[in-house]
Scaffold this motif. Structure first.
Motif, PDB file in Angstrom:
ATOM      1  N   ILE A   1      -5.446  -0.791  -7.572  1.00  0.00           N
ATOM      2  CA  ILE A   1      -6.558   0.127  -7.412  1.00  0.00           C
ATOM      3  C   ILE A   1      -6.016   1.377  -6.735  1.00  0.00           C
ATOM      4  CG2 ILE A   1      -8.457  -1.529  -7.398  1.00  0.00           C
ATOM      5  CD1 ILE A   1      -8.272  -1.639  -4.375  1.00  0.00           C
ATOM      6  N   ASP A   2      -6.532   2.539  -7.099  1.00  0.00           N
ATOM      7  CA  ASP A   2      -6.059   3.779  -6.494  1.00  0.00           C
ATOM      8  C   ASP A   2      -7.192   4.793  -6.411  1.00  0.00           C
ATOM      9  OD1 ASP A   2      -6.219   4.960  -9.114  1.00  0.00           O
ATOM     10  OD2 ASP A   2      -4.221   4.201  -9.541  1.00  0.00           O
ATOM     11  N   ASP A   3      -6.958   5.808  -5.567  1.00  0.00           N
ATOM     12  CA  ASP A   3      -7.974   6.832  -5.365  1.00  0.00           C
ATOM     13  C   ASP A   3      -7.302   8.048  -4.718  1.00  0.00           C
ATOM     14  OD1 ASP A   3     -10.403   8.088  -5.378  1.00  0.00           O
ATOM     15  OD2 ASP A   3     -11.285   6.929  -3.728  1.00  0.00           O
ATOM     16  N   SER A   4      -7.926   9.214  -4.837  1.00  0.00           N
ATOM     17  CA  SER A   4      -7.469  10.446  -4.187  1.00  0.00           C
ATOM     18  C   SER A   4      -8.669  11.118  -3.553  1.00  0.00           C
ATOM     19  CB  SER A   4      -6.827  11.402  -5.198  1.00  0.00           C
ATOM     20  OG  SER A   4      -5.619  10.866  -5.702  1.00  0.00           O
TER      21      SER A   4
ATOM     22  N   ALA B   1      -5.416  12.361   0.711  1.00  0.00           N
ATOM     23  CA  ALA B   1      -4.983  10.978   0.910  1.00  0.00           C
ATOM     24  C   ALA B   1      -5.029  10.294  -0.449  1.00  0.00           C
ATOM     25  CB  ALA B   1      -5.881  10.262   1.907  1.00  0.00           C
ATOM     26  N   ASN B   2      -3.839  10.099  -1.036  1.00  0.00           N
ATOM     27  CA  ASN B   2      -3.719   9.480  -2.355  1.00  0.00           C
ATOM     28  C   ASN B   2      -3.212   8.048  -2.156  1.00  0.00           C
ATOM     29  OD1 ASN B   2      -4.172  12.109  -3.728  1.00  0.00           O
ATOM     30  ND2 ASN B   2      -2.220  12.599  -2.764  1.00  0.00           N
ATOM     31  N   ILE B   3      -4.024   7.052  -2.500  1.00  0.00           N
ATOM     32  CA  ILE B   3      -3.706   5.663  -2.178  1.00  0.00           C
ATOM     33  C   ILE B   3      -3.561   4.819  -3.442  1.00  0.00           C
ATOM     34  CG2 ILE B   3      -6.088   4.831  -1.979  1.00  0.00           C
ATOM     35  CD1 ILE B   3      -5.153   3.260   0.514  1.00  0.00           C
ATOM     36  N   THR B   4      -2.616   3.853  -3.363  1.00  0.00           N
ATOM     37  CA  THR B   4      -2.439   2.840  -4.402  1.00  0.00           C
ATOM     38  C   THR B   4      -2.274   1.504  -3.698  1.00  0.00           C
ATOM     39  OG1 THR B   4      -1.334   4.422  -5.863  1.00  0.00           O
ATOM     40  CG2 THR B   4      -1.050   2.078  -6.357  1.00  0.00           C
TER      41      THR B   4
ATOM     42  N   VAL C   1       0.843  -1.195   0.000  1.00  0.00           N
ATOM     43  CA  VAL C   1       0.000   0.000   0.000  1.00  0.00           C
ATOM     44  C   VAL C   1       0.878   1.246   0.000  1.00  0.00           C
ATOM     45  CG1 VAL C   1      -1.835   1.240   1.196  1.00  0.00           C
ATOM     46  CG2 VAL C   1      -1.756  -1.266   1.298  1.00  0.00           C
ATOM     47  N   SER C   2       0.620   2.157  -0.914  1.00  0.00           N
ATOM     48  CA  SER C   2       1.289   3.462  -0.965  1.00  0.00           C
ATOM     49  C   SER C   2       0.274   4.548  -0.624  1.00  0.00           C
ATOM     50  CB  SER C   2       1.872   3.732  -2.358  1.00  0.00           C
ATOM     51  OG  SER C   2       2.229   5.095  -2.487  1.00  0.00           O
ATOM     52  N   VAL C   3       0.654   5.431   0.319  1.00  0.00           N
ATOM     53  CA  VAL C   3      -0.176   6.586   0.664  1.00  0.00           C
ATOM     54  C   VAL C   3       0.654   7.844   0.446  1.00  0.00           C
ATOM     55  CG1 VAL C   3      -1.408   7.805   2.480  1.00  0.00           C
ATOM     56  CG2 VAL C   3      -1.593   5.314   2.303  1.00  0.00           C
ATOM     57  N   ASN C   4       0.172   8.708  -0.404  1.00  0.00           N
ATOM     58  CA  ASN C   4       0.871   9.965  -0.729  1.00  0.00           C
ATOM     59  C   ASN C   4       2.315   9.710  -1.147  1.00  0.00           C
ATOM     60  OD1 ASN C   4      -1.451  11.443  -0.155  1.00  0.00           O
ATOM     61  ND2 ASN C   4      -0.875  11.771   1.987  1.00  0.00           N
ATOM     62  N   GLY C   5       2.505   8.657  -1.947  1.00  0.00           N
ATOM     63  CA  GLY C   5       3.820   8.383  -2.528  1.00  0.00           C
ATOM     64  C   GLY C   5       4.765   7.608  -1.645  1.00  0.00           C
ATOM     65  N   VAL C   6       4.338   7.206  -0.445  1.00  0.00           N
ATOM     66  CA  VAL C   6       5.214   6.475   0.480  1.00  0.00           C
ATOM     67  C   VAL C   6       4.715   5.044   0.613  1.00  0.00           C
ATOM     68  CG1 VAL C   6       6.128   6.357   2.818  1.00  0.00           C
ATOM     69  CG2 VAL C   6       5.799   8.575   1.726  1.00  0.00           C
ATOM     70  N   TRP C   7       5.608   4.077   0.260  1.00  0.00           N
ATOM     71  CA  TRP C   7       5.251   2.665   0.407  1.00  0.00           C
ATOM     72  C   TRP C   7       5.594   2.238   1.827  1.00  0.00           C
ATOM     73  CZ3 TRP C   7       2.530   0.178  -3.231  1.00  0.00           C
ATOM     74  CH2 TRP C   7       2.487   0.749  -4.502  1.00  0.00           C
TER      75      TRP C   7
END
Length: 589
Positions: A306-309, A286-289, A260-266
């Motif tokens: 899957i991702d979302d902002s 909160a930008n998630i991948t 999981v990456s949140v705001n570019g940080v894994w």
């Protein structure tokens, strides 16, 4: 009676005999050999300690082996005291033939009267024949088998001489003296097993084969199973966080965890949770991948993600400032600021849309009614104000205790720059207008604080006007000035400790010649008070004390603690006060 010379001669003989008797012989001790025995390849060290009671040095120290002399050397040339023993040694003597060998040590002291030679008793050492050496044959037939996830090597002994054991290197680590003709190693999926094998024979001091057998084999790789992409990413938001949830894909292989990456940080790899809560802060994003992960092989990610902002809610409009009433029941900061937009008593120039005064309170909590010393702060800063007569540019004004004051002339002004705030002088702006006035010879233009501008001569041909300034009807010394049309009449005066402060500025627009009289037309008048308010650091106004006075403005703080008691009015300074509600909930304005 014997002659005296005969007596003296006898005494000399007696002394000589006594000296000779005192010259004691040296001794040899601690005689040794290292090693004590050996074979026909061994080299030996011989050592002995020479001691002389008279502290005589040794002329020589020898060891005699089978009739052959070998000279020993001092072990410590700096040791010059032989009374407590001095060590001598000779090294690497030999090799010698097999059999019994006899040796002893001989030394002689260096004495001016009488040198003495001493010899130690005979000793022996045994030398045997060297054991034969047999070189083993190189190992042969190195082979391997592999499985999950290991490699097994086997080999055979060579022919001719005997192989007693093997020295085996596996991936850089040696296992010596092994009698096994196999080596099994677990290397993991796709791991390498690198082997080197030497044969070993115990004869002599031990002998390796002249060469080796070696091989490198890779174990099988682990099977790989790609997980399905995660699905159903959803979110909820509140103050001031975002919570994401998702589900594992339902088709195909297993999902063991998620990356999981949140705001570019894994920062959450390998998590088995199907949710992530993010403290985003007010209006934060909160930008998630999310990828699915399967542990098979060396680990495999899903082919897709899957991702979302999502943006968290913003702070309320009046969280930090903007509301006249502070209410603990509302979502408001415990550090709150009043401005002219929330307190109409503060100075605000609507034409220039600038304000100067603020007041900030810091509460320990929403239930603590006690305000500590320094937790109520009043600040006022100079702001640029356009003259009503546009051509003059700007001056600076400052609010103080909800009133407007002149703060100084700027670089972009009709007159030279002046700062009054840092000197502590605040003058009221008496006139700032762009109205049109007509002044004829002998007439006056009324001003404030008893001043009037009088025209005493007008030259239409030269477009000049001669003015004098009157104060309470009397001409002001040094105020006589001739002004051309399109120019300014400026009267300067010392204000407090500040010299040459322009307190009156008048713009002469044009000069007119009529049938009966000549006139000058005035358009633009600016006047400040010559009686300023003086402000010093340390002055108190109500419960507030001046802490700072500089070109940047004025700062005051409460000089003592006070309470926001229920149903009370707290006098702050001047007409500024707090009204506290009659309520268990802290609320005041």
């Amino acid at each position: 009676m014997k002659p005296l010379k005969n007596i003296l001669a006898a005494i000399g003989i007696l002394v000589a005999i006594t000296i000779i008797a005192m010259a004691a012989a040296p001794t040899l001790s601690n005689n040794s050999i290292d090693p004590a025995s050996g074979n026909t390849t061994t080299l030996f060290d011989f050592s002995v300690t020479f001691t002389d009671p008279n502290n005589d040095t040794a002329t020589y120290v020898n060891v005699t082996i089978n009739g052959t002399n070998y000279t020993l050397s001092e072990t410590d040339p700096a040791d010059i005291n032989t009374t407590d023993g001095k060590d001598y040694i000779v090294t690497n003597r030999g090799p010698f033939a097999s059999g019994i060998h006899i040796y002893n040590f001989t030394a002689k002291d260096e004495n001016a009267t009488e040198s003495t030679t001493v010899t130690s008793s005979d000793k022996s050492f045994n030398v045997t024949d060297t054991a034969p050496t047999f070189v083993p044959p190189d190992p042969t037939g190195l082979a391997n088998t592999t499985g999950k996830y290991w490699v097994n090597y086997t080999w055979n002994a060579g022919s001719v001489n005997v192989t007693d054991s093997y020295n085996v290197n596996m991936n850089g680590t040696w296992t010596n003296d092994s009698a096994n003709t196999f080596k099994n190693v677990s290397v993991g999926p796709s791991g390498w097993a690198n082997i080197i094998v030497y044969a070993y024979n115990n004869s002599g001091t031990g002998t390796l084969s002249t060469s080796n057998v070696s091989d490198s084999v890779q174990a099988p790789s682990a099977p790989t199973f790609v997980p399905p992409n995660p699905i159903s990413l959803a979110n909820t938001t509140s103050k001031y966080w975002v919570n994401y949830t998702w589900n594992a894909g339902t088709s195909g292989n297993d999902t063991d965890s998620y990356n999981v990456s949140v705001n570019g940080v894994w920062g959450t790899n390998g998590t088995t949770n199907a949710f992530r809560n993010v403290d985003a802060g007010p209006s934060g994003w909160a930008n998630i991948t999310v990828y699915a992960y399967n542990n098979s092989g060396t680990g495999t990610l899903s082919t897709g993600e899957i991702d979302d902002s999502v943006q968290a809610p913003a702070l309320p409009k009046f969280y930090y400032t903007g509301n006249r009433i502070w209410d603990a029941a509302q979502e408001m900061s415990t550090t709150y600021k009043w401005t002219p937009q929330s307190f109409s008593g503060f100075f605000y120039d609507i034409d220039n849309d600038v304000s100067s005064e603020t007041m900030t309170i810091t509460l320990a909590s929403k239930t603590d009614r006690n305000i500590d010393e320094g937790d109520l702060v009043y600040e006022s800063k100079p702001v640029n104000i356009k003259y009503e007569h546009d051509a003059w540019g700007n001056y600076t004004a400052i609010g103080f205790l909800a009133a407007k004051y002149f703060a100084g002339y700027t670089d972009n002004s009709v007159v030279e720059k002046k700062d009054m705030v840092s000197k502590g002088y605040l003058s009221e702006v008496l006139i700032d207008e762009d109205d049109k006035h007509t002044i004829t010879i002998g007439s006056t233009l009324p001003l404030k604080e008893g001043y009037a501008l009088k025209a005493i001569d007008i030259s239409v041909e030269d477009t000049l006007v001669r003015f004098v300034l009157l104060k309470d009807g009397e001409e002001v010394s040094g105020s006589d000035e001739i002004v051309d049309k399109g120019k300014n009449y400026v009267y300067e005066k010392k204000i407090g400790s500040v010299s040459d402060v322009p307190i009156i500025i008048v713009y002469v627009e044009t000069v007119f010649h009529g049938r009966e009289t000549d006139a000058a037309f005035i358009r633009g008048v600016f006047q400040i008070s010559e009686n300023p308010t003086k402000i010093e650091t340390g002055d108190t106004y109500g419960i507030m004390k001046v802490k700072q006075r500089s070109v940047s403005g004025i700062k005051m703080e409460n000089d003592d603690s006070f309470d926001l008691s229920r149903d009370s009015t707290v006098e702050i300074m001047g007409d500024i006060k707090f009204k506290v509600a009659d309520s268990d909930t802290l609320r005041f304005a």
